[in-house]
Design a protein around this motif. Structure first.
Motif, PDB file in Angstrom:
ATOM      1  N   THR A  11       4.642  -0.644  -5.311  1.00 23.56           N
ATOM      2  CA  THR A  11       4.402  -2.088  -5.356  1.00 23.56           C
ATOM      3  C   THR A  11       4.930  -2.612  -6.684  1.00 23.56           C
ATOM      4  O   THR A  11       4.972  -1.885  -7.685  1.00 23.56           O
ATOM      5  CB  THR A  11       2.910  -2.474  -5.218  1.00 23.56           C
ATOM      6  OG1 THR A  11       2.249  -2.384  -6.482  1.00 23.56           O
ATOM      7  CG2 THR A  11       2.198  -1.641  -4.173  1.00 23.56           C
ATOM      8  N   ILE A  87       2.942  -1.953   7.569  1.00 26.21           N
ATOM      9  CA  ILE A  87       3.431  -1.244   6.380  1.00 26.21           C
ATOM     10  C   ILE A  87       3.490   0.263   6.652  1.00 26.21           C
ATOM     11  O   ILE A  87       4.482   0.922   6.322  1.00 26.21           O
ATOM     12  CB  ILE A  87       2.555  -1.556   5.150  1.00 26.21           C
ATOM     13  CG1 ILE A  87       2.752  -3.023   4.728  1.00 26.21           C
ATOM     14  CG2 ILE A  87       2.893  -0.618   3.988  1.00 26.21           C
ATOM     15  CD1 ILE A  87       1.764  -3.523   3.709  1.00 26.21           C
ATOM     16  N   LEU A 100       6.647  -2.826  -1.979  1.00 29.58           N
ATOM     17  CA  LEU A 100       5.920  -4.048  -1.649  1.00 29.58           C
ATOM     18  C   LEU A 100       6.019  -4.985  -2.842  1.00 29.58           C
ATOM     19  O   LEU A 100       5.686  -4.602  -3.960  1.00 29.58           O
ATOM     20  CB  LEU A 100       4.456  -3.747  -1.354  1.00 29.58           C
ATOM     21  CG  LEU A 100       4.146  -2.675  -0.313  1.00 29.58           C
ATOM     22  CD1 LEU A 100       2.638  -2.557  -0.123  1.00 29.58           C
ATOM     23  CD2 LEU A 100       4.848  -2.945   0.993  1.00 29.58           C
TER      24      LEU A 100
END
Length: 157
Positions: A11, A87, A100
């Motif tokens: 992320t 996801i 992400l």
């Protein structure tokens, strides 16, 4: 097994970055898809217009996917299970790592940590957060870490 050998869900927030830097991270970490989890895939900050959906599509082409319609955190409500399932589907079905992306640099300030990553952990994934030059696995970003970080931030004001 090292992070290089395993397929990883990373992320990142673009707040303190630029697109060139994020692309270099994608290349270095074998990230094949930037998954945009912002509710609204446009930046209100003129110097960050490179993160507008249409520019990301233009630059990244098939390496970009917006899922903010199901994964966005702007409402303040938890993202639906459909987001987590998507996801995981993308992660399991591809031969590369995922990234992400939202706006906030620090995961403690973003739904990437509080909503999405925590639920990915429950599903057996180990998200890795990239911020301020750090690469931190989800289990390190505990409630206490984020609370202490928040308290230190308030003391500096």
């Amino acid at each position: 097994m090292t992070l290089k050998e395993a397929r990883v869900i990373y992320t990142i927030g673009y707040q303190k970055s630029n697109l060139k830097h994020i692309i270099s991270i994608m290349d270095a970490k074998d990230i094949g898809l930037l998954v945009d989890v912002r509710s609204v895939p446009y930046s209100r900050v003129p110097v960050k217009y490179e993160f507008n959906k249409n520019r990301l599509i233009e630059e990244l082409k098939e390496r970009y996917l917006w899922v903010g319609d199901i994964c966005g955190g702007k409402s303040g409500n938890p993202v639906p299970q459909k987001c987590i399932n998507e996801i995981i589907r993308l992660h399991k079905g591809r031969g590369f790592n995922l990234l992400l992306m939202c706006m906030e640099n620090h995961p403690c300030d973003c739904h990437r940590l509080y909503d999405i990553s925590r639920r990915l952990v429950k599903a057996g994934e180990v998200p890795v957060h990239l911020f301020d030059g750090n690469e931190v696995e989800m289990h390190v970003l505990s409630e206490r870490f984020c609370k202490e970080r928040g308290d230190k931030r308030r003391e500096k004001r």
